[in-house]
Design a protein around this motif. Structure first.
Motif, PDB file in Angstrom:
ATOM      1  N   GLN A  81      -9.169  10.246   4.705  1.00 20.24           N
ATOM      2  CA  GLN A  81      -8.311  10.832   3.643  1.00 20.24           C
ATOM      3  C   GLN A  81      -7.766  12.039   3.456  1.00 20.24           C
ATOM      4  OE1 GLN A  81      -7.047   7.759   3.491  1.00 20.24           O
ATOM      5  NE2 GLN A  81      -8.614   6.190   3.146  1.00 20.24           N
ATOM      6  N   PHE A 100      -0.663   8.994   7.193  1.00 17.18           N
ATOM      7  CA  PHE A 100       0.108   8.592   6.210  1.00 17.18           C
ATOM      8  C   PHE A 100       0.605   9.778   5.218  1.00 17.18           C
ATOM      9  CE2 PHE A 100      -2.918   5.274   6.584  1.00 17.18           C
ATOM     10  CZ  PHE A 100      -2.342   4.453   7.330  1.00 17.18           C
ATOM     11  N   LYS A 101       1.985   9.960   4.867  1.00 14.63           N
ATOM     12  CA  LYS A 101       2.436  11.066   3.912  1.00 14.63           C
ATOM     13  C   LYS A 101       2.192  10.031   2.725  1.00 14.63           C
ATOM     14  CE  LYS A 101       6.623  12.392   4.864  1.00 14.63           C
ATOM     15  NZ  LYS A 101       7.907  12.716   4.748  1.00 14.63           N
ATOM     16  N   TYR A 102       1.588  10.788   1.834  1.00 15.73           N
ATOM     17  CA  TYR A 102       1.202  10.308   0.613  1.00 15.73           C
ATOM     18  C   TYR A 102       2.668   9.536  -0.230  1.00 15.73           C
ATOM     19  CZ  TYR A 102       0.220   9.667  -4.476  1.00 15.73           C
ATOM     20  OH  TYR A 102       0.281   9.322  -5.646  1.00 15.73           O
ATOM     21  N   SER A 103       2.324   8.412  -0.356  1.00 15.69           N
ATOM     22  CA  SER A 103       3.587   7.503  -1.062  1.00 15.69           C
ATOM     23  C   SER A 103       3.029   7.414  -2.651  1.00 15.69           C
ATOM     24  CB  SER A 103       3.685   6.510  -0.180  1.00 15.69           C
ATOM     25  OG  SER A 103       4.510   5.400  -1.084  1.00 15.69           O
ATOM     26  N   GLN A 119     -12.384  -4.907   2.111  1.00 20.12           N
ATOM     27  CA  GLN A 119     -11.711  -3.561   2.010  1.00 20.12           C
ATOM     28  C   GLN A 119     -12.934  -2.282   1.946  1.00 20.12           C
ATOM     29  OE1 GLN A 119      -8.580  -2.869   1.731  1.00 20.12           O
ATOM     30  NE2 GLN A 119      -8.387  -4.979   1.697  1.00 20.12           N
ATOM     31  N   VAL A 155       0.852  -1.223   0.092  1.00 21.45           N
ATOM     32  CA  VAL A 155      -0.037   0.026   0.078  1.00 21.45           C
ATOM     33  C   VAL A 155       0.858   1.277  -0.152  1.00 21.45           C
ATOM     34  CG1 VAL A 155      -0.523   0.229   2.348  1.00 21.45           C
ATOM     35  CG2 VAL A 155      -2.362   0.658   0.784  1.00 21.45           C
ATOM     36  N   ARG A 156       1.849   1.153   0.735  1.00 19.58           N
ATOM     37  CA  ARG A 156       3.131   2.210   0.474  1.00 19.58           C
ATOM     38  C   ARG A 156       4.509   1.606  -0.208  1.00 19.58           C
ATOM     39  NH1 ARG A 156      -0.632   3.329   4.004  1.00 19.58           N
ATOM     40  NH2 ARG A 156       0.315   1.746   5.694  1.00 19.58           N
ATOM     41  N   PHE A 195      -5.219   7.300  -5.424  1.00 19.11           N
ATOM     42  CA  PHE A 195      -3.806   6.717  -4.855  1.00 19.11           C
ATOM     43  C   PHE A 195      -3.576   5.443  -4.513  1.00 19.11           C
ATOM     44  CE2 PHE A 195      -7.255   7.929  -1.522  1.00 19.11           C
ATOM     45  CZ  PHE A 195      -6.969   6.899  -0.888  1.00 19.11           C
ATOM     46  N   CYS A 196      -4.458   4.801  -4.579  1.00 16.69           N
ATOM     47  CA  CYS A 196      -4.565   3.281  -3.981  1.00 16.69           C
ATOM     48  C   CYS A 196      -4.224   2.037  -5.029  1.00 16.69           C
ATOM     49  CB  CYS A 196      -5.989   3.188  -3.241  1.00 16.69           C
ATOM     50  SG  CYS A 196      -5.913   1.432  -2.081  1.00 16.69           S
ATOM     51  N   ARG A 221       2.507   5.334  -5.915  1.00 14.83           N
ATOM     52  CA  ARG A 221       2.128   3.893  -6.242  1.00 14.83           C
ATOM     53  C   ARG A 221       1.968   3.439  -7.520  1.00 14.83           C
ATOM     54  NH1 ARG A 221       4.715   2.085  -4.131  1.00 14.83           N
ATOM     55  NH2 ARG A 221       4.194   0.003  -3.557  1.00 14.83           N
ATOM     56  N   ASP A 241      -8.394   7.192   8.769  1.00 16.83           N
ATOM     57  CA  ASP A 241      -6.962   7.346   8.006  1.00 16.83           C
ATOM     58  C   ASP A 241      -6.963   8.761   7.435  1.00 16.83           C
ATOM     59  OD1 ASP A 241      -6.597   4.690   8.520  1.00 16.83           O
ATOM     60  OD2 ASP A 241      -7.258   4.075   6.602  1.00 16.83           O
ATOM     61  N   SER A 276     -12.836  -2.440   6.646  1.00 16.75           N
ATOM     62  CA  SER A 276     -13.186  -0.933   6.806  1.00 16.75           C
ATOM     63  C   SER A 276     -14.445  -0.559   6.119  1.00 16.75           C
ATOM     64  CB  SER A 276     -12.097  -0.076   6.192  1.00 16.75           C
ATOM     65  OG  SER A 276     -11.132  -0.020   6.936  1.00 16.75           O
ATOM     66  N   PRO A 281     -12.633   5.993   7.293  1.00 20.00           N
ATOM     67  CA  PRO A 281     -11.581   6.769   6.732  1.00 20.00           C
ATOM     68  C   PRO A 281     -11.800   8.189   6.019  1.00 20.00           C
ATOM     69  CG  PRO A 281     -11.941   4.706   5.774  1.00 20.00           C
ATOM     70  CD  PRO A 281     -13.285   5.080   6.738  1.00 20.00           C
ATOM     71  N   ILE A 325      -4.328  10.949   4.769  1.00 20.35           N
ATOM     72  CA  ILE A 325      -3.129  11.054   3.966  1.00 20.35           C
ATOM     73  C   ILE A 325      -2.927  12.527   3.759  1.00 20.35           C
ATOM     74  CG2 ILE A 325      -2.056  10.653   1.573  1.00 20.35           C
ATOM     75  CD1 ILE A 325      -3.951   8.332   1.269  1.00 20.35           C
TER      76      ILE A 325
HETATM   77  N1  SAH Z   1     -10.023   0.097   1.897  1.00 16.20           N
HETATM   78  C1  SAH Z   1      -9.326   0.162   2.910  1.00 16.20           C
HETATM   79  C2  SAH Z   1      -7.941   0.919   2.282  1.00 16.20           C
HETATM   80  C3  SAH Z   1      -6.908  -0.036   2.440  1.00 16.20           C
HETATM   81  S1  SAH Z   1      -5.347   0.971   2.622  1.00 16.20           S
HETATM   82  C4  SAH Z   1      -9.645   0.838   4.302  1.00 16.20           C
HETATM   83  O1  SAH Z   1     -10.535   1.552   4.084  1.00 16.20           O
HETATM   84  O2  SAH Z   1      -9.178   0.617   5.232  1.00 16.20           O
HETATM   85  C5  SAH Z   1      -5.320   1.487   3.865  1.00 16.20           C
HETATM   86  C6  SAH Z   1      -4.954   3.193   4.329  1.00 16.20           C
HETATM   87  O3  SAH Z   1      -3.792   3.139   3.681  1.00 16.20           O
HETATM   88  C7  SAH Z   1      -5.825   3.867   3.238  1.00 16.20           C
HETATM   89  O4  SAH Z   1      -7.147   4.151   4.075  1.00 16.20           O
HETATM   90  C8  SAH Z   1      -5.033   5.348   3.116  1.00 16.20           C
HETATM   91  O5  SAH Z   1      -5.178   6.051   4.025  1.00 16.20           O
HETATM   92  C9  SAH Z   1      -3.475   4.664   3.327  1.00 16.20           C
HETATM   93  N2  SAH Z   1      -2.942   4.712   1.898  1.00 16.20           N
HETATM   94  C10 SAH Z   1      -3.572   3.921   0.811  1.00 16.20           C
HETATM   95  N3  SAH Z   1      -2.672   4.302  -0.301  1.00 16.20           N
HETATM   96  C11 SAH Z   1      -1.903   5.119   0.076  1.00 16.20           C
HETATM   97  C12 SAH Z   1      -0.855   5.925  -0.673  1.00 16.20           C
HETATM   98  N4  SAH Z   1      -0.490   5.786  -2.011  1.00 16.20           N
HETATM   99  N5  SAH Z   1       0.150   6.918   0.132  1.00 16.20           N
HETATM  100  C13 SAH Z   1      -0.301   6.932   1.536  1.00 16.20           C
HETATM  101  N6  SAH Z   1      -1.274   6.231   2.213  1.00 16.20           N
HETATM  102  C14 SAH Z   1      -2.138   5.453   1.435  1.00 16.20           C
END
Ligand code: SAH
Ligand code: F3S
Length: 432
Positions: free
Chosen positions: A261, A330-333, A194, A51-52, A156-157, A335, A299, A232, A259, A301
């Protein structure tokens, strides 16, 4: 003599459940016992998260370590989301890896272990009707998957690319698993997906009509189920009916992950989250008004591409208004294969600054929340004996509580008077 399995699990609650499935599946065909000592293992597995970026980088350094430490003839396998995402490239980069099994292919693990070079990473492989045998880490709690994959495509995911399209597991299979778990001692059921409150959107075989609310109602009717949790839910699908069920069903733990975000409606749009700042606030207000002792986690970001100071101020505004009990920040990463990765990125220093500001503010809220519990009486489900003689359990709204006591308390739900609080846990006394 049984084979020894060393398995390391990274990432989310679903990965933890996948690890239980891996162990159950291996034991269906062969005899395995788990070990925490990699040097004595016959089989070494890393169940990965992607995920990161950080956990992905960790994978290859860990693999190198395992290669050095392993005993002669021990096999190494990579499972989980990074397995789905990198596939055979893992074996190219680390040729000593024996097999790669993706997050949606756990039922194929036994075969993969026996066939060097196997790569099973079909992200839309249908395991919804596959009944894994019983195995769980905890005597008292059972995690149960209710859906696989995710249809949401948040920009972002990476999860939709590693776990495939969303498919719900048939309700009769879930209810059967709940009954089996209760029969073998579980009192708490933890439902996983998810996007749990989108349950019933699509089944692979039937035209069954089912909602998450109905599933919660059916599970709470199963005799022996005392607590239900889930993760979640998605804020978009938190309709009034769902909130009503959450508020009024006494078996549902009064803790919920919502969450966020981002608090900026523009950033939420760029993230493709499907809700606005106002909708999010409205849902949290509704939950709080119906469940006064509710514990809300989230959560967040920071530094998503394009996030301005004003956008971040909107996030902080939501944080101030909701005063979350727990924030996973989380700091945005960026992907691979996600649309946000190609947008203009925010300098790292800005992300770091925003993150530390968020953490500071949140700490104050946590202190406030936790201190307000002193003097209250809570129902605590005891599950673990600590080396210092304390017994640990969770309150109904899922706060960690410690009391002095002995092993007989394990597996019991008892009333506890709270006597002191730290930022992350409470201490209490059992009321007899
Ligand atoms: N549906 C799941 C999401 C799984 S990812 C849920 O709602 O829990 C879990 C968390 O990781 C996300 O809610 C988001 O805050 C964080 N995340 C996902 N992709 C990310 C990214 N590219 N950079 C930083 N944080 C991220
Ligand atoms: Fe990821 Fe969004 Fe689904 S965060 S798991 S794409 S709901």
């Amino acid at each position: 003599m049984s084979n020894k399995l060393f398995i390391e699990t990274l990432g989310c609650a679903m990965n933890v459940r996948d690890t239980e499935h891996i162990i159950a599946e291996l034991n269906k065909h062969d005899d395995y016992t788990t070990t925490t000592n990699v040097e004595e293992a016959d089989l070494i597995i890393i169940n990965t998260c992607s995920v990161r970026e950080k956990p992905v980088a960790k994978l290859f350094s860990e693999l190198g370590q395992f290669k050095k430490k392993r005993k002669n003839g021990a096999k190494i396998g990579v499972c989980g989301c990074t397995a789905s995402h990198l596939g055979k490239d893992i074996i190219k980069r680390a040729p000593y890896v024996d097999f790669v099994v993706g997050a949606r292919n756990v039922s194929k693990i036994s075969n993969a272990v026996k066939n060097k070079g196997t790569v099973e990473i079909d992200i839309n492989y249908d395991e919804t009707a596959y009944e894994f045998s019983e195995y769980r880490n905890s005597l008292y709690k059972a995690s149960i998957n209710i859906s696989l994959g995710c249809d949401k495509q948040c920009s972002f995911c990476i999860v939709p690319a590693t776990r495939g399209d969303e498919i719900s597991i048939p309700a009769d299979i879930i209810l059967n698993e709940v009954k089996k778990s209760v029969d073998t001692g579980a009192k708490e059921i933890f439902l996983l997906g998810q996007n749990v409150n989108n349950y019933g959107k699509r089944f692979s075989a039937s035209e069954e009509k089912y909602t998450f609310t109905k599933l919660l109602q059916e599970i709470s009717k199963v005799e022996g189920v005392e607590r239900i949790r889930f993760t979640s839910p998605h804020p978009l699908h938190m309709d009034d009916e769902f909130i009503e069920e959450f508020a009024t069903n006494p078996k549902i733990c009064k803790s919920i992950h919502v969450p966020l975000q981002s608090g900026s409606t523009q950033i939420l749009k760029d993230m493709k989250r499907g809700y606005t700042k106002e909708w999010f606030l409205n849902r949290c207000e509704r939950i709080k008004s119906k469940v006064p002792d509710v514990r809300i986690s989230t959560d967040i970001i920071v530094a998503f591409p394009g996030e301005s100071d004003e956008d971040f101020a909107d996030t902080m505004d939501v944080v101030e208004k909701v005063k979350f009990d727990q924030i996973f920040n989380f700091k945005y990463s960026p992907r691979p294969n996600t649309s946000a990765a190609t947008m203009e990125q925010i300098p790292d220093e800005i992300g770091t600054k925003r993150l530390s500001h968020l953490i500071e503010v949140h700490k104050e809220h946590q202190n406030e929340h936790m201190a307000s519990n002193v003097g209250k009486t809570m129902k605590v489900f005891f599950e673990d004996l600590k080396p210092n003689g304390e017994i640990m359990g969770f309150s109904d709204n899922y706060i960690q509580v410690f009391v002095q006591g002995s092993e007989e308390l394990l597996g019991q739900i008892l009333e506890v008077k709270i006597i002191s609080a730290s930022r992350t846990s409470l201490k209490g006394k059992i009321l007899s």
